[in-house]
Scaffold this motif. Structure first.
Motif, mmCIF file in Angstrom:
data_model
loop_
_atom_site.group_PDB
_atom_site.id
_atom_site.type_symbol
_atom_site.label_atom_id
_atom_site.label_comp_id
_atom_site.label_asym_id
_atom_site.label_seq_id
_atom_site.Cartn_x
_atom_site.Cartn_y
_atom_site.Cartn_z
ATOM 1 N N THR B 32 11.259 -12.594 -14.714
ATOM 2 C CA THR B 32 12.027 -11.342 -14.238
ATOM 3 C C THR B 32 10.786 -10.016 -14.308
ATOM 4 N N TRP B 33 10.096 -10.103 -15.559
ATOM 5 C CA TRP B 33 9.231 -9.029 -15.654
ATOM 6 C C TRP B 33 8.152 -9.188 -14.741
ATOM 7 N N PHE B 34 7.723 -10.425 -14.310
ATOM 8 C CA PHE B 34 6.681 -10.582 -13.184
ATOM 9 C C PHE B 34 6.781 -9.802 -12.118
ATOM 10 N N SER B 35 8.165 -9.571 -11.363
ATOM 11 C CA SER B 35 8.235 -8.781 -10.312
ATOM 12 C C SER B 35 8.143 -7.402 -10.773
ATOM 13 N N ILE B 36 8.521 -6.749 -11.717
ATOM 14 C CA ILE B 36 8.463 -5.477 -12.204
ATOM 15 C C ILE B 36 6.773 -5.256 -12.366
ATOM 16 N N GLY B 37 6.052 -6.112 -13.205
ATOM 17 C CA GLY B 37 4.513 -6.015 -13.206
ATOM 18 C C GLY B 37 3.885 -6.070 -11.914
ATOM 19 N N ALA B 38 4.311 -6.723 -10.862
ATOM 20 C CA ALA B 38 3.854 -6.807 -9.660
ATOM 21 C C ALA B 38 4.022 -5.350 -9.259
ATOM 22 N N LEU B 39 5.094 -4.856 -9.021
ATOM 23 C CA LEU B 39 5.311 -3.454 -8.778
ATOM 24 C C LEU B 39 4.526 -2.424 -9.189
ATOM 25 N N VAL B 40 4.152 -2.470 -10.469
ATOM 26 C CA VAL B 40 3.324 -1.573 -11.327
ATOM 27 C C VAL B 40 2.142 -1.611 -10.782
ATOM 28 N N VAL B 41 1.583 -2.860 -10.730
ATOM 29 C CA VAL B 41 0.156 -3.106 -10.460
ATOM 30 C C VAL B 41 -0.210 -2.763 -8.982
ATOM 31 N N LEU B 42 0.901 -3.012 -7.999
ATOM 32 C CA LEU B 42 0.524 -2.411 -6.680
ATOM 33 C C LEU B 42 0.584 -1.072 -6.560
ATOM 34 N N LEU B 43 1.691 -0.209 -7.274
ATOM 35 C CA LEU B 43 1.465 1.111 -7.277
ATOM 36 C C LEU B 43 0.061 1.851 -7.681
ATOM 37 N N ALA B 44 -0.205 1.099 -8.925
ATOM 38 C CA ALA B 44 -1.516 1.589 -9.613
ATOM 39 C C ALA B 44 -2.557 1.386 -9.027
ATOM 40 N N SER B 45 -2.888 0.164 -8.201
ATOM 41 C CA SER B 45 -3.836 0.030 -7.413
ATOM 42 C C SER B 45 -4.116 0.847 -6.313
ATOM 43 N N VAL B 46 -2.839 1.243 -5.655
ATOM 44 C CA VAL B 46 -2.832 2.114 -4.207
ATOM 45 C C VAL B 46 -3.340 3.434 -4.986
ATOM 46 N N SER B 47 -2.516 3.974 -6.230
ATOM 47 C CA SER B 47 -2.856 5.320 -6.483
ATOM 48 C C SER B 47 -4.419 5.299 -6.864
ATOM 49 N N TRP B 48 -4.893 4.437 -7.579
ATOM 50 C CA TRP B 48 -6.185 4.410 -8.078
ATOM 51 C C TRP B 48 -7.118 4.455 -6.830
ATOM 52 N N GLN B 49 -6.749 3.686 -5.626
ATOM 53 C CA GLN B 49 -7.649 3.682 -4.507
ATOM 54 C C GLN B 49 -7.513 5.061 -3.847
ATOM 55 N N ALA B 50 -6.492 5.744 -4.113
ATOM 56 C CA ALA B 50 -6.130 7.012 -3.220
ATOM 57 C C ALA B 50 -6.545 8.126 -3.981
ATOM 58 N N SER B 51 -6.972 8.103 -5.205
ATOM 59 C CA SER B 51 -7.173 9.266 -5.938
ATOM 60 C C SER B 51 -8.286 10.099 -5.512
ATOM 61 N N GLY B 52 -8.242 11.451 -5.238
ATOM 62 C CA GLY B 52 -9.200 12.281 -4.791
ATOM 63 C C GLY B 52 -9.232 12.235 -3.066
ATOM 64 N N TRP B 53 -8.178 11.404 -2.286
ATOM 65 C CA TRP B 53 -8.364 11.504 -1.080
ATOM 66 C C TRP B 53 -7.067 12.292 -0.617
ATOM 67 N N LEU B 54 -5.971 12.355 -1.576
ATOM 68 C CA LEU B 54 -4.602 13.038 -0.913
ATOM 69 C C LEU B 54 -4.745 14.484 -1.168
ATOM 70 N N ASN B 55 -5.153 15.327 -0.191
ATOM 71 C CA ASN B 55 -4.890 16.590 -0.383
ATOM 72 C C ASN B 55 -4.198 17.410 0.844
ATOM 73 N N TRP B 56 -4.238 18.492 0.929
ATOM 74 C CA TRP B 56 -3.324 19.482 2.034
ATOM 75 C C TRP B 56 -4.066 19.185 3.245
ATOM 76 N N SER B 57 -5.395 18.859 3.500
ATOM 77 C CA SER B 57 -5.921 18.874 4.547
ATOM 78 C C SER B 57 -5.841 17.400 5.235
ATOM 79 N N PHE B 58 -5.308 16.504 4.291
ATOM 80 C CA PHE B 58 -5.000 15.216 4.759
ATOM 81 C C PHE B 58 -3.873 15.084 5.655
ATOM 82 N N ILE B 59 -2.932 16.034 5.162
ATOM 83 C CA ILE B 59 -1.407 16.089 5.675
ATOM 84 C C ILE B 59 -1.723 16.898 7.036
ATOM 85 N N THR B 60 -2.789 17.952 7.103
ATOM 86 C CA THR B 60 -2.605 18.791 8.409
ATOM 87 C C THR B 60 -3.823 18.371 9.251
#
Lengths: 328, 335
Positions: B32-60
């Motif tokens: 059961t915790w495997f799927s929760i773990g997968a979710l956490v790892v997925l979100l963490a790796s995406v946020s880690w890759q995105a850090s520094g790239w998500l700003n207001w000019s990215f939206i506009t």
């Protein structure tokens, strides 16, 4: 039933009161009923549309261009082992695509079925209601994540940080950048919530009395779970497995991103493969002109895919209705 | 051997069985915790890759060849409009179909046929809907040849210029997605209609209301929260859909928003431009992600991660709305 007949009588009396069979209210009621029927009919029209579109482009043509199977024989389609519709020397053998599809669906099933079943048992038999209320919504979040995101996850995390260190550096396999294993793993994670929530529904339908009878005879929780609850819920569990595998077969974006685009007859999970769905995506992105055989091969593949998933869905419905144990 | 002295064999066997039960419980818990773990790892790796790239000019910003200047403006507006039109098409038809099936048909063969049909449609892979949309909406079976015609349709204040066949427009995309989520919406709406107790209907009939009056004033209002939940869940599925839109040929690189509406202010300044929206070309957030993931320049992986975060935040907000609606209305309805 009796309520319905009273209703009819009362509306009849009302129309008598207002004099006419064709009163305004009566006509509006009928019109509304017709509109609502049309709404319901759209779902039937969709099915007819899907079948019509797939069949006219691949089996019997209605326009000037011959259909796919009028140019490529069915025997060649199912026995030829090369799929090269975009090359000069064209071969239309669906087997490499089928192999790729089932390789990925198989890896996904290997992950999702045991883990999904175990977590459904945990949620239903072991966990306290409070834990269940926390875990279930979290698992549903997993089901709500778009499939492109899973493809990205396979490419930037699963292949470089899970598969390469374990299988390439440790065990000496050759892991490609695009490979079936990473796609299979993420598709497995994607269908996991589906397996666990559908199986849990099946487990929940097993009456308490059966479990308590087991405990009264001195069984442990393990005995009750595996010898009583699982067999009693088996039809629902098998149906959930079939639905999940059918979903894995039809999965597109994660597979297109992570598994690459090399149609090959291989069972090596670390090499690049092409599935039926990723072929369709790649071929439409490549702008095949309409009416050509490359363009129609899309429809032939889509028809094959449609038949396989439909067969699995129907099978799961049959399993549920035929083999279900009905209590009370 | 008396009953009070169980033999040693039984004792060891029992101990083993208890151990087995505990071990099995732990295995299940880890799964059961495997799927929760997968979710956490997925979100963490995406946020880690995105850090520094998500700003207001990215939206506009629009998409660009230079990763530092690439943005999701076109995708964001494309997704918003697509979802808006999908909702407009799906909600009345889906609820209408559910009302017909639950309130008007008896349990006859028609109902059973449509029901079986619905559950099979729900299992059809989304890519097949893409093929359907491509043939029926984008190309209209090739009936009109290669030449595109424009039909002008005057409504009171606006003139709609409808291209025939529709081509790869917001309209085609929305119609395709509507067909895709319609089965889900219908089934969810049916369930919430079934939850309305029949005593409510009987009371209304007893006061000489007609069938439609009963549905309109009694049944629909009480079933609405459940229906809303189903609709929003289906819509959030449609937002993430990529495959059918790629198949119907949605563009990956667009430097214009549908109807040239770039900000809510444009919408107020020139409301007439809404009429152009359904017939504009478009891209969506997931398609932009797909496009960036495919690019070899590794900086675009960060751009993709940032747009995934935008997409996930978008979805999270929608899901939050579902939970709010569910809790808000469930408290007020008491039978």
């Amino acid at each position: 039933m009796s309520a319905k007949s009273t209703v009819k009588k009362s509306t009849m009396k009302q129309s008598d009161l207002f004099g006419s069979r064709f009163s305004f209210t009566r006509i509006t009621e009928q019109a509304i009923k017709c509109v609502l029927f049309l709404c319901a009919f759209i779902s039937v029209a969709t099915t007819v549309g899907i079948i019509f579109v797939l069949v006219t482009e691949s089996i019997v043509s209605v326009g000037p261009d011959p259909a796919f199977f009028q140019e490529v024989s069915v025997v060649e389609f199912f026995t030829e082992t090369r799929w090269t519709p975009l090359f000069n020397e064209k071969h239309f053998g669906v087997l490499p695509l089928l192999a790729g599809t089932f390789l990925i669906a198989g890896i996904a099933a290997l992950i999702a079925l045991p883990i999904g079943l175990a977590s459904s048992l945990y949620l239903r038999e072991y966990a306290s209601p409070r834990t269940r209320n926390v875990i279930k919504p979290t698992m549903e979040l997993l089901a709500g994540i778009p499939t492109v995101v899973y493809g990205y996850f396979a490419l930037i995390f699963v292949t470089p940080y899970v598969l390469k260190p374990i299988f390439q550096d440790l065990m000496g396999f050759d892991v490609d950048v695009f490979n079936a294993a990473s796609a299979g793993i993420v598709v497995g994670i994607m269908i996991l919530p589906m397996v666990s929530s559908l199986s849990e529904d099946a487990l929940a339908a097993v009456p308490r009395g059966l479990r308590e009878a087991g405990y009264a005879l001195g069984s442990t929780k393990f005995d009750v779970s595996t010898r009583i609850v699982l067999p009693a819920a088996s039809s629902g569990i098998v149906a959930s497995f079939l639905l999940a595998i059918s979903r894995a077969i039809g999965e597109t974006m994660a597979v297109t991103i992570a598994a690459g685009m090399t149609p090959s007859m291989t069972l090596n999970p670390f090499s690049s493969v092409q599935t039926m769905t990723s072929y369709i995506v790649n071929a439409t992105s490549g702008d095949a002109p309409t009416g050509t055989i490359e363009y129609q091969s899309l429809y032939a593949i889509a028809l094959t895919l449609f038949c396989i998933t439909l067969a699995m869905n129907v099978l799961s419905q049959i399993v549920v209705s035929r083999f279900r144990e009905v209590y009370e | 051997m008396s009953l009070n002295q169980p033999d040693a064999e039984f004792e060891s066997h029992l101990a083993f069985r208890n151990f087995l039960g505990k071990a099995f419980g732990i295995v299940c818990m880890v799964s059961t915790w495997f799927s929760i773990g997968a979710l956490v790892v997925l979100l963490a790796s995406v946020s880690w890759q995105a850090s520094g790239w998500l700003n207001w000019s990215f939206i506009t910003n629009y998409d660009s060849r230079h990763p530092e200047q690439a943005g999701v403006l076109a995708g964001l507006w494309g997704s918003l409009w697509l979802i808006f039109f999908t909702t407009i098409f799906t909600v009345p038809v889906g609820i209408g179909a559910a009302v017909y099936l639950e309130e008007y048909t008896q349990n006859g063969w028609i109902k059973r046929f449509i029901q079986v049909n619905l559950s099979n449609l729900a299992g059809v892979p989304s890519i097949v809907y893409g093929i359907l949309g491509l043939t029926v909406f984008v190309r209209m079976f090739g009936l009109f040849g290669t030449k595109e015609r424009v039909i002008e349709l005057s409504l009171f204040v606006l003139t709609l210029e409808i291209p025939v066949p529709f081509g790869t427009t917001v309209l085609s995309g929305a119609l395709t997605l509507s067909l895709l989520i319609l089965p889900v919406v219908i089934v969810a709406s049916q369930e919430s209609l079934r939850a309305v107790p029949s005593s409510i209907r009987h009371a209304s009939y007893a006061l000489a209301a007609t069938r439609w009056q009963t549905i309109r004033h009694q049944v629909l209002p009480s079933a609405l929260p459940g229906m809303l939940t189903g609709v929003i869940l289906a819509i959030s599925r449609a937002i993430g859909e990529t495959a059918p839109l790629v198949i119907i040929g949605a563009l990956t690189y667009v430097a214009a928003t549908p109807g040239d509406i770039e900000s809510p202010a444009d919408l107020l300044r020139n409301p007439g431009s809404v009429a152009e929206v359904p017939f504009s070309e478009f891209t969506t957030l997931p398609i932009q992600i797909f496009n960036w993931v495919k690019l070899p320049n590794s900086d675009f992986q960060h751009v993709a991660a940032a747009s995934i975060l935008v997409l996930l935040i978008f979805l999270l907000v929608l899901n939050g709305v579902v939970i709010y609606v569910r809790n808000r209305f469930q408290k007020n309805v008491r039978w």
